[in-house]
Motif scaffolding. Structure first.
Motif, PDB file in Angstrom:
ATOM      1  N   THR A 132       0.857  -1.178   0.000  1.00 50.83           N
ATOM      2  CA  THR A 132       0.000   0.000   0.000  1.00 50.83           C
ATOM      3  C   THR A 132       0.892   1.227   0.000  1.00 50.83           C
ATOM      4  O   THR A 132       1.737   1.376   0.876  1.00 50.83           O
ATOM      5  N   LYS A 159     -11.417   6.151  -6.175  1.00 50.57           N
ATOM      6  CA  LYS A 159     -11.089   6.540  -7.544  1.00 50.57           C
ATOM      7  C   LYS A 159     -12.068   5.861  -8.492  1.00 50.57           C
ATOM      8  O   LYS A 159     -12.323   4.663  -8.389  1.00 50.57           O
ATOM      9  N   SER A 161      -8.080   2.335  -4.632  1.00 56.41           N
ATOM     10  CA  SER A 161      -7.376   3.615  -4.599  1.00 56.41           C
ATOM     11  C   SER A 161      -8.347   4.661  -4.080  1.00 56.41           C
ATOM     12  O   SER A 161      -9.475   4.756  -4.555  1.00 56.41           O
ATOM     13  N   THR A 220       1.071   5.371   0.198  1.00 59.73           N
ATOM     14  CA  THR A 220       0.324   6.527   0.670  1.00 59.73           C
ATOM     15  C   THR A 220       1.143   7.774   0.400  1.00 59.73           C
ATOM     16  O   THR A 220       2.313   7.839   0.776  1.00 59.73           O
ATOM     17  N   THR A 280      -4.152   7.155  -1.406  1.00 56.56           N
ATOM     18  CA  THR A 280      -3.779   5.797  -1.039  1.00 56.56           C
ATOM     19  C   THR A 280      -3.975   4.885  -2.242  1.00 56.56           C
ATOM     20  O   THR A 280      -5.067   4.821  -2.807  1.00 56.56           O
ATOM     21  N   GLU A 281      -2.898   4.213  -2.628  1.00 58.46           N
ATOM     22  CA  GLU A 281      -2.932   3.263  -3.738  1.00 58.46           C
ATOM     23  C   GLU A 281      -2.673   1.874  -3.174  1.00 58.46           C
ATOM     24  O   GLU A 281      -1.598   1.597  -2.654  1.00 58.46           O
ATOM     25  N   TYR A 314     -12.138  11.175  -8.427  1.00 59.63           N
ATOM     26  CA  TYR A 314     -12.582  10.427  -7.256  1.00 59.63           C
ATOM     27  C   TYR A 314     -14.008  10.890  -6.966  1.00 59.63           C
ATOM     28  O   TYR A 314     -14.304  12.083  -7.046  1.00 59.63           O
TER      29      TYR A 314
END
Length: 144
Positions: free
Chosen positions: A63, A104, A89, A65, A83-84, A114
């Protein structure tokens, strides 16, 4: 009497010192590269805002951030955390002790969108445009 008091104080001091918090933490989680910045808001109060990036690996899942500080036209500062993760996401916007988290829905070379319910955030370069019930707020990434 004085010896007993001295021994009691010494024992209490030793027990408080020896009960330190362990910094080892969760061995399954790795966190890297964070920074903290102090910013003075419009009322002269110090806001502690975190900007930077971090990568966490929990149970083999990565993850990433990234957090940034954006500024509105009226000078209001907003913390934005991207945050991916492998499964999702999100974008989290924090202002006035309130946080809105938006997933997203679309991303291409020029913009990322988003959206959740009636709130939509569009990212174009260093600009973030918030649209909530046709109330549009334009934010620009700061160089803090």
């Amino acid at each position: 009497m004085k010896k007993e008091l001295l021994i009691a104080v010494s024992l209490i001091s030793l027990s408080l010192i020896s009960c330190g918090k362990s910094e080892s933490g969760n061995k399954g989680s790795i966190k890297l590269e964070t920074s903290e910045t102090s910013v003075v808001d419009n009322n002269g109060k110090i806001d502690t805002l975190t900007s930077g990036s971090s990568t966490s690996i929990v149970d083999g899942k990565k993850t990433e951030t990234k957090s940034s500080i954006y500024k509105a036209i009226d000078g209001t500062l907003v913390k934005v955390v991207f945050t991916e993760a492998s499964h999702e996401s999100t974008l989290a916007i924090t202002s006035n002790k309130k946080t809105f988290t938006l997933p997203k829905i679309k991303s291409d070379a020029t913009e990322t969108i988003y959206q959740k319910d009636n709130m939509k955030a569009t990212i174009k370069g260093d600009s973030l445009i918030l649209d909530q019930d046709n109330n549009i707020i334009q934010l620009v990434k700061t160089k803090i």
